[in-house]
Design a protein around this motif. Structure first.
Motif, PDB file in Angstrom:
ATOM      1  N   PRO A  56       0.828  -1.200   0.000  1.00 12.95           N
ATOM      2  CA  PRO A  56       0.000   0.000   0.000  1.00 12.95           C
ATOM      3  C   PRO A  56       0.864   1.252   0.000  1.00 12.95           C
ATOM      4  O   PRO A  56       2.020   1.215   0.413  1.00 12.95           O
ATOM      5  N   PRO A  57       0.294   2.383  -0.430  1.00 12.71           N
ATOM      6  CA  PRO A  57       1.092   3.610  -0.498  1.00 12.71           C
ATOM      7  C   PRO A  57       1.256   4.247   0.872  1.00 12.71           C
ATOM      8  O   PRO A  57       0.489   3.963   1.802  1.00 12.71           O
ATOM      9  N   PRO A  58       2.245   5.111   1.034  1.00 15.34           N
ATOM     10  CA  PRO A  58       2.306   5.928   2.255  1.00 15.34           C
ATOM     11  C   PRO A  58       1.014   6.729   2.384  1.00 15.34           C
ATOM     12  O   PRO A  58       0.469   7.216   1.399  1.00 15.34           O
ATOM     13  N   ARG A  59       0.533   6.836   3.607  1.00 14.83           N
ATOM     14  CA  ARG A  59      -0.708   7.567   3.863  1.00 14.83           C
ATOM     15  C   ARG A  59      -0.409   9.010   4.250  1.00 14.83           C
ATOM     16  O   ARG A  59       0.742   9.390   4.423  1.00 14.83           O
ATOM     17  N   ALA A  60      -1.440   9.798   4.422  1.00 12.85           N
ATOM     18  CA  ALA A  60      -1.272  11.188   4.842  1.00 12.85           C
ATOM     19  C   ALA A  60      -0.530  11.245   6.172  1.00 12.85           C
ATOM     20  O   ALA A  60      -0.598  10.313   6.980  1.00 12.85           O
ATOM     21  N   ARG A  61       0.178  12.319   6.410  1.00 16.25           N
ATOM     22  CA  ARG A  61       1.047  12.425   7.585  1.00 16.25           C
ATOM     23  C   ARG A  61       0.301  12.151   8.885  1.00 16.25           C
ATOM     24  O   ARG A  61       0.861  11.586   9.819  1.00 16.25           O
ATOM     25  N   GLU A  62      -0.969  12.551   8.960  1.00 18.85           N
ATOM     26  CA  GLU A  62      -1.698  12.368  10.213  1.00 18.85           C
ATOM     27  C   GLU A  62      -2.001  10.902  10.515  1.00 18.85           C
ATOM     28  O   GLU A  62      -2.500  10.568  11.596  1.00 18.85           O
ATOM     29  N   ASN A  63      -1.689  10.007   9.580  1.00 21.80           N
ATOM     30  CA  ASN A  63      -1.905   8.578   9.818  1.00 21.80           C
ATOM     31  C   ASN A  63      -0.814   7.959  10.679  1.00 21.80           C
ATOM     32  O   ASN A  63      -1.053   6.975  11.395  1.00 21.80           O
ATOM     33  N   ALA A  64       0.412   8.508  10.631  1.00 22.03           N
ATOM     34  CA  ALA A  64       1.547   7.880  11.313  1.00 22.03           C
ATOM     35  C   ALA A  64       1.305   7.641  12.801  1.00 22.03           C
ATOM     36  O   ALA A  64       1.668   6.572  13.313  1.00 22.03           O
ATOM     37  N   PRO A  65       0.695   8.566  13.554  1.00 24.14           N
ATOM     38  CA  PRO A  65       0.464   8.278  14.973  1.00 24.14           C
ATOM     39  C   PRO A  65      -0.380   7.043  15.222  1.00 24.14           C
ATOM     40  O   PRO A  65      -0.192   6.350  16.233  1.00 24.14           O
ATOM     41  N   PHE A  66      -1.292   6.727  14.315  1.00 23.97           N
ATOM     42  CA  PHE A  66      -2.094   5.515  14.473  1.00 23.97           C
ATOM     43  C   PHE A  66      -1.226   4.259  14.315  1.00 23.97           C
ATOM     44  O   PHE A  66      -1.449   3.245  14.979  1.00 23.97           O
ATOM     45  N   VAL A  67      -0.235   4.340  13.421  1.00 25.73           N
ATOM     46  CA  VAL A  67       0.667   3.199  13.243  1.00 25.73           C
ATOM     47  C   VAL A  67       1.554   3.029  14.473  1.00 25.73           C
ATOM     48  O   VAL A  67       1.767   1.903  14.956  1.00 25.73           O
ATOM     49  N   TRP A  68       2.071   4.144  15.002  1.00 27.39           N
ATOM     50  CA  TRP A  68       2.852   4.059  16.244  1.00 27.39           C
ATOM     51  C   TRP A  68       2.007   3.430  17.355  1.00 27.39           C
ATOM     52  O   TRP A  68       2.488   2.564  18.104  1.00 27.39           O
ATOM     53  N   ARG A  69       0.740   3.848  17.472  1.00 28.78           N
ATOM     54  CA  ARG A  69      -0.110   3.290  18.511  1.00 28.78           C
ATOM     55  C   ARG A  69      -0.384   1.815  18.278  1.00 28.78           C
ATOM     56  O   ARG A  69      -0.519   1.044  19.227  1.00 28.78           O
ATOM     57  N   GLY A  70      -0.452   1.404  17.013  1.00 33.41           N
ATOM     58  CA  GLY A  70      -0.612  -0.014  16.712  1.00 33.41           C
ATOM     59  C   GLY A  70       0.572  -0.835  17.196  1.00 33.41           C
ATOM     60  O   GLY A  70       0.422  -1.959  17.681  1.00 33.41           O
ATOM     61  N   LEU A  71       1.780  -0.273  17.073  1.00 31.79           N
ATOM     62  CA  LEU A  71       2.974  -0.938  17.583  1.00 31.79           C
ATOM     63  C   LEU A  71       2.969  -0.975  19.111  1.00 31.79           C
ATOM     64  O   LEU A  71       3.336  -1.978  19.725  1.00 31.79           O
ATOM     65  N   GLN A  72       2.552   0.117  19.721  1.00 31.68           N
ATOM     66  CA  GLN A  72       2.544   0.190  21.184  1.00 31.68           C
ATOM     67  C   GLN A  72       1.500  -0.728  21.801  1.00 31.68           C
ATOM     68  O   GLN A  72       1.715  -1.302  22.871  1.00 31.68           O
ATOM     69  N   SER A  73       0.362  -0.899  21.129  1.00 35.96           N
ATOM     70  CA  SER A  73      -0.747  -1.682  21.680  1.00 35.96           C
ATOM     71  C   SER A  73      -0.623  -3.173  21.418  1.00 35.96           C
ATOM     72  O   SER A  73      -1.308  -3.973  22.059  1.00 35.96           O
ATOM     73  N   GLY A  74       0.210  -3.556  20.458  1.00 39.81           N
ATOM     74  CA  GLY A  74       0.323  -4.958  20.091  1.00 39.81           C
ATOM     75  C   GLY A  74      -0.551  -5.361  18.922  1.00 39.81           C
ATOM     76  O   GLY A  74      -0.509  -6.519  18.488  1.00 39.81           O
ATOM     77  N   ALA A  75      -1.338  -4.438  18.376  1.00 41.56           N
ATOM     78  CA  ALA A  75      -2.107  -4.759  17.172  1.00 41.56           C
ATOM     79  C   ALA A  75      -1.161  -5.082  16.013  1.00 41.56           C
ATOM     80  O   ALA A  75      -1.470  -5.921  15.156  1.00 41.56           O
ATOM     81  N   LEU A  76      -0.002  -4.421  15.980  1.00 42.99           N
ATOM     82  CA  LEU A  76       1.048  -4.709  15.009  1.00 42.99           C
ATOM     83  C   LEU A  76       2.189  -5.390  15.753  1.00 42.99           C
ATOM     84  O   LEU A  76       2.658  -4.886  16.770  1.00 42.99           O
ATOM     85  N   SER A  77       2.634  -6.537  15.241  1.00 40.06           N
ATOM     86  CA  SER A  77       3.543  -7.394  16.000  1.00 40.06           C
ATOM     87  C   SER A  77       4.992  -7.334  15.565  1.00 40.06           C
ATOM     88  O   SER A  77       5.868  -7.816  16.290  1.00 40.06           O
ATOM     89  N   LEU A  78       5.275  -6.812  14.383  1.00 40.47           N
ATOM     90  CA  LEU A  78       6.656  -6.737  13.926  1.00 40.47           C
ATOM     91  C   LEU A  78       6.808  -5.639  12.891  1.00 40.47           C
ATOM     92  O   LEU A  78       5.827  -5.185  12.297  1.00 40.47           O
ATOM     93  N   VAL A  79       8.066  -5.220  12.702  1.00 39.62           N
ATOM     94  CA  VAL A  79       8.404  -4.197  11.715  1.00 39.62           C
ATOM     95  C   VAL A  79       9.429  -4.776  10.754  1.00 39.62           C
ATOM     96  O   VAL A  79      10.502  -5.228  11.172  1.00 39.62           O
ATOM     97  N   SER A  80       9.084  -4.804   9.476  1.00 42.35           N
ATOM     98  CA  SER A  80       9.984  -5.268   8.424  1.00 42.35           C
ATOM     99  C   SER A  80      10.231  -4.134   7.444  1.00 42.35           C
ATOM    100  O   SER A  80       9.520  -3.120   7.462  1.00 42.35           O
ATOM    101  N   SER A  81      11.217  -4.306   6.575  1.00 38.49           N
ATOM    102  CA  SER A  81      11.528  -3.213   5.641  1.00 38.49           C
ATOM    103  C   SER A  81      10.690  -3.232   4.374  1.00 38.49           C
ATOM    104  O   SER A  81      10.448  -2.197   3.770  1.00 38.49           O
ATOM    105  N   ASP A  82      10.245  -4.414   3.918  1.00 39.08           N
ATOM    106  CA  ASP A  82       9.661  -4.580   2.582  1.00 39.08           C
ATOM    107  C   ASP A  82      10.590  -3.975   1.535  1.00 39.08           C
ATOM    108  O   ASP A  82      10.151  -3.341   0.565  1.00 39.08           O
TER     109      ASP A  82
END
Length: 481
Positions: free
Chosen positions: A301-327
């Motif tokens: 998927p493409p990069p989203r609007a800048r205001e989306n990034a905090p939701f991704v950080w929160r996904g990492l903090q909450s455990g909804a997202l489990s790993l970070v890869s480079s693709d």
């Protein structure tokens, strides 16, 4: 911390004086290495044929990049057919090592009409004798025939190929819902983890054709052709199909809030659903596609609007997202790669993907750990331990523990670096992260106890990395909410 072995025993290498990540945090600790493995952890270890002073620095596990594309042959059925990846296993793995990563998992792609076994053999030929770091293969299944699912997939799983990627997008790769169910069921039966690229192809084609009729073909419109709704729908469908098949599922490169909400809901219901994100969804934005060279930031998927990034950080903090890869998808910005069909080609004919093997860990360390968004334990879990666990590499990879491979990255946590492509070691002619200042960088990296790189100097050699036979995936059939 003290190993059961005598501290008087001799070691091939001793790292002493550093702050070592053991358990859930840093501790003053020496590491004794013998025969490529960690043989002892103690406050003080004498001896060692080679001694390395790690004082003032942090010793972390070598990173595991569980999603990268290296020397992947172009799919003859893709819209951007003919675009060549710039990194082979030598340059791609070299770049990984300089970024603190000691294990990579790229993809052996099956094309329509091809045997899965033949695809694996062809990819081994590309990798053999070239890698600076250890590696395994994910399988890509685009033609799930009865022979592939009933014979080849179980046989390859028994040989250590325990993950398979499928697509809900790209015309040359997309599977129908029926085929997805068949792959999920076959993979579950042989202990193989299914990974999915979740975007709705028909929605993308409808939007793309409408944009092209309006003359909107510049790279900026790539994001308009793949809005978050397209990812959200496919994510919901993939979760539903996995639930029906009673199969674990890993959703790759999750980009936005809407898909994260679907994943969090599935995990809250106890479904064995795991998801990954990538640095481009934390550090790039759809605004970057508006630049004259916006194609450099095109990925799906493409990069989203800048205001989306905090939701991704929160996904990492909450455990909804489990790993970070480079693709990592290394296309040069020239006629061999991104500009294969010219500088004015429609976005649909521009090769998707950006380079990121070497910058993955420094970016997340700087803006995660040093900026206070992540603890060091969360960083290690997301980038080292979780991918090793999920893809059947624990306890050998992803942690610093007695018996584990001595894959180690020595970090200077205060080193200030402005990212520039001239500093990197891939074979791509740009980085989308140019100009970003980061705090913290890996200065020395060991693979199975052998020094691979030191203070910007390559010490390792092509072929030093070994192919990894992986065990069963680490996702329980019912995940904890």
């Amino acid at each position: 911390m003290r190993s059961p072995e005598s501290m008087d025993a001799d070691f091939d290498t001793v790292l002493h004086g550093g702050e070592v990540f053991v358990g859930q945090g840093l501790a003053r600790c020496d590491i004794g290495i013998r025969a490529g493995r960690i043989a002892a952890l103690a406050e003080r270890i004498a001896g060692g044929r080679t001694r390395f002073d790690a004082a003032g620095r942090w010793v972390l596990p070598g990173g595991v990049d569980a999603h990268c594309h290296i020397d992947q042959p172009p799919n003859p059925g893709s819209a951007a057919r003919g675009a060549q990846m710039a990194d082979d296993f030598a340059s791609g793995s070299r770049s990984a090592a300089f970024g603190g990563t000691t294990t990579i998992l790229p993809f052996a792609p099956q094309f329509k009409g091809q045997s899965l076994r033949a695809a694996v053999a062809a990819y081994h030929a590309r990798a053999e004798g070239r890698s600076h770091v250890d590696y395994g293969f994910h399988l890509i299944v685009s033609d799930p025939t009865q022979e592939v699912l009933a014979q080849e997939l179980p046989a390859l799983a028994a040989e250590g190929y325990t993950s398979v990627k499928i697509y809900l997008t790209y015309e040359a790769l997309r599977l129908s819902d029926l085929q997805v169910l068949e792959v999920l069921d076959a993979a579950r039966q042989c202990g193989t983890l299914t990974m999915v690229h979740a975007e709705n192809l028909d929605c993308i084609l409808w939007l793309t054709e409408r944009l092209e009729r309006q003359g909107r073909t510049a790279p900026r419109y790539h994001a308009d052709s793949r809005p978050m709704l397209v990812e959200r729908e496919a994510t919901f469908r993939a979760v539903a199909l996995a639930e029906l098949a009673e199969a674990p599922l890993l959703i790759v490169h999750v980009s936005g809030r809407e898909a994260i909400e679907v994943i969090a809901g599935a995990r809250a219901r106890g479904l064995p659903i795991v998801a990954e994100t990538c640095p481009q969804y934390l550090f790039l934005g759809s605004e970057d596609l508006h630049a004259e060279d916006g194609a450099k930031c095109m990925c799906s998927p493409p990069p989203r609007a800048r205001e989306n990034a905090p939701f991704v950080w929160r996904g990492l903090q909450s455990g909804a997202l489990s790993l970070v890869s480079s693709d990592h998808a290394p296309y040069r910005f020239d006629e061999s790669g991104k500009l294969k069909y010219g500088p004015k080609a429609s976005f649909r004919f521009i090769a998707n993907g950006i380079p990121g093997l070497e910058t993955r860990l420094p970016l997340l360390f700087s803006e995660g750990v040093m900026a206070g968004r992540l603890t060091l334990a969360e960083f290690v879990e997301l980038c080292c331990t979780a991918p090793a666990r999920l893809y059947g590499l624990l306890p050998r990879k992803g942690q610093i523990a007695v018996g584990a491979d001595a894959d180690l990255a020595l970090w200077d946590p205060q080193r200030r670096t402005v990212i520039d492509n001239a500093l990197l070691h891939h074979n791509v002619d740009y980085t989308p992260y140019a100009g970003m200042a980061v705090t913290g960088w890996p200065t020395h990296v060991w693979l199975r106890g052998e020094l691979v790189c030191a203070d910007g100097e390559l010490r390792g050699r092509p072929g030093q990395g070994r192919f990894l036979r992986r065990g069963r995936h680490g996702i329980p059939l019912r995940a904890a909410p």
